[in-house]
Design an enzyme around this catalytic site. Structure first.
Site, PDB file in Angstrom:
ATOM      1  CE  LYS A  61      -3.735  -2.078   2.754  1.00  0.00           C
ATOM      2  NZ  LYS A  61      -4.856  -1.978   1.803  1.00  0.00           N
ATOM      3  NE  ARG A 104     -10.596 -10.081  -2.765  1.00  0.00           N
ATOM      4  CZ  ARG A 104     -10.924  -9.140  -3.646  1.00  0.00           C
ATOM      5  NH1 ARG A 104     -11.141  -9.473  -4.919  1.00  0.00           N
ATOM      6  NH2 ARG A 104     -11.046  -7.884  -3.284  1.00  0.00           N
TER       7      ARG A 104
END
Length: 506
Positions: A280, A354
């Site tokens: 990030k 996920r």
């Protein structure tokens, strides 16, 4: 934590630091709300006029302090805005009461006791005020020199006496007991979300859960790295392999001898998300300690269900990992073999939630629960779609999705039904594996939901709550919502468990 009592005493005779009254926004100025009649009378019926002179309008969350009338044992009256005056024959909503109580409790930080003379017409109203007050009084200052929950040198409000409550009435006592259990567990979830990642990793999170399980009669099982490797949990291991703090899969089990239904809650628990190799950028990683908010919500909800003695079996699955870049981290292009046996090509290591959820969902499916609900701070796309205060709800059953949205509204949580468009599934096709962990960029929150659906057992009702927006409040506090961890989805999950126990869900 703020204590709660029910009181039938007159406002004038209560020994407290403040008396809290409600004021609403009327067409011609502020209007004193029911519950404050005795206080208004002590001002010779002029409380609304005094408040208007002081600039109060009755707008939601507005707080105005003024000296108490002569003869009152409390020195201060705190008028808190309830918003618009209800239509004729209507009453103030439970959420209006929660928010007003929360704003007042926050404004009274440092006080030992306050009497709340807000509109309480029945036990549900009392419960709403109690919830709002305890949630609004919350403070997380464990790492500040003041310590002990102090807020700017002032501890949270010590006690709330609800004027108009009936201390000997079973329904009122039950409402306060429910509010106590739910708010204590929700605030525990907030504490976990706010804890810095150097102190909260998968192992220490699991230890907190284990201790709470022993206290409240919830069975806890922890799968460590060795057990995860033996069991073939490729998703959880793949995300956690870049960190020196190994991943965990934690199972909480609350069972009731009278239960006929079984709910499974699954929570994403990334205790810190750097993005992994797909790192990030600066400005997007400073609050990533909150990426375990889903697991915190599931943990809190299961313990709350146990404390309330709900007649439903509830299992919680916490998929815990730390997503870090290192020489051992999963790389973009790697293929992971999941617990289900399906293979996943990892195109972006920052789409890690996920992956851990997929393993936990398949494991939860093996027990054949009546429904599975997963909770996760999953996608920035959902924040772009719904903003910072609303979570998205996706499901493989439209009626179930509608029931969740309705339950969320009932307890004061903002949610919105979202679709699972079949045409987006093709974007996750992989030439190398059974599925990729990324698809089309547009509609990314929906793509994530479609990915998760692939790992739900056949014939099992399932819903996905993407709480990326409301889980962590980076702006100022409002109502009963503090800055930082909010405890999003806890109350919705508890309500769903209550509805299931009553036979009103599914």
């Amino acid at each position: 934590m703020t204590a709660l009592t029910l009181s039938t005493a007159a406002a004038s005779g209560l020994r407290a630091d403040a008396i809290v009254v409600g004021v609403a926004k009327g067409p011609r100025g502020p209007v004193v709300a029911p519950g404050a009649e005795a206080v208004d009378k002590a001002y010779d019926g002029g409380l609304a006029g005094i408040l208007e002179t002081l600039g109060a309008s009755g707008a939601e969350g507005e707080v105005t302090k003024l000296p108490a009338p002569s003869g009152f044992k409390a020195p201060v009256v705190v008028a808190v805005g309830l918003g618009a005056v209800p239509e004729k024959d209507d009453t103030y909503s439970a959420e209006a009461l929660r928010r007003a109580a929360g704003a007042a409790a926050r404004a009274l930080a440092g006080a030992k006791k306050a009497a709340f003379a807000l509109p309480i017409g029945d036990p549900a109203d009392a419960g709403a005020v109690a919830e709002g007050a305890r949630l609004g009084a919350y403070a997380f200052d464990a790492y500040k020199e003041t310590g002990n929950g102090a807020k700017n040198g002032k501890g949270p409000l010590g006690e709330v006496a609800l004027i108009g409550g009936k201390p000997r009435d079973a329904a009122y006592k039950a409402a306060i007991a429910r509010a106590t259990a739910v708010t204590e567990e929700l605030n525990r979830a907030r504490d976990l979300v706010n804890t810095p990642p150097n102190d909260l990793n998968p192992e220490s999170f699991a230890a907190v859960v284990t201790a709470a399980g022993k206290e409240h009669g919830v069975k806890v099982q922890v799968l460590d790295v060795k057990a995860l490797e033996k069991g073939g949990y490729g998703g959880i291991l793949g995300v956690g392999k870049g960190s020196v703090a190994g991943p965990r899969l934690v199972k909480l089990s609350y069972t009731s001898a009278k239960a006929t239904k079984h709910l499974a809650f699954v929570g994403k628990g990334i205790t810190y998300d750097s993005g992994g190799i797909s790192l990030k950028p600066a400005g997007h990683n400073e609050t990533m300690k909150c990426d375990m908010s889903g697991a915190a919500a599931v943990f809190a909800a299961v313990v709350a269900a146990a404390r309330l003695g709900l007649e439903v079996n509830v299992t919680g699955w916490l998929a815990l990992a730390e997503n870090m870049p290192s020489g051992s981290a999963t790389r973009p292009g790697d293929v992971l073999r999941m617990y289900s046996g399906k293979t996943v090509e990892v195109l972006n290591t920052d789409a890690e939630g996920r992956l851990v959820l997929a393993d936990a969902l398949w494991k939860a499916s093996e027990e054949k629960p009546d429904a599975i609900i997963d909770v996760a701070t999953l996608t920035g796309a959902m924040v772009l779609a719904l903003g910072n205060r609303t979570f998205g709800v996706m499901a493989n059953d439209d009626a179930f999705r509608a029931s969740i949205v309705e339950a969320a509204e009932e307890v004061g949580e903002e949610s919105w039904p979202m679709p699972l468009p079949e045409h987006l599934r093709k974007g996750m096709d992989s030439p190398t594996a059974d599925i990729a962990n990324m698809g089309e960029r547009m509609g990314g929150g929906l793509v994530a939901g479609l990915f998760l659906r692939e790992f739900v057992g056949e014939g099992i009702t399932w819903a996905h709550l993407d709480i990326a927006g409301p889980a962590f409040n980076e702006s100022g506090p409002f109502g009963y919502t503090p800055k930082g961890g909010t405890g999003s989805a806890v109350r919705t999950l508890v309500r769903l468990a209550e509805l299931t126990a009553a036979g009103d869900l599914g």
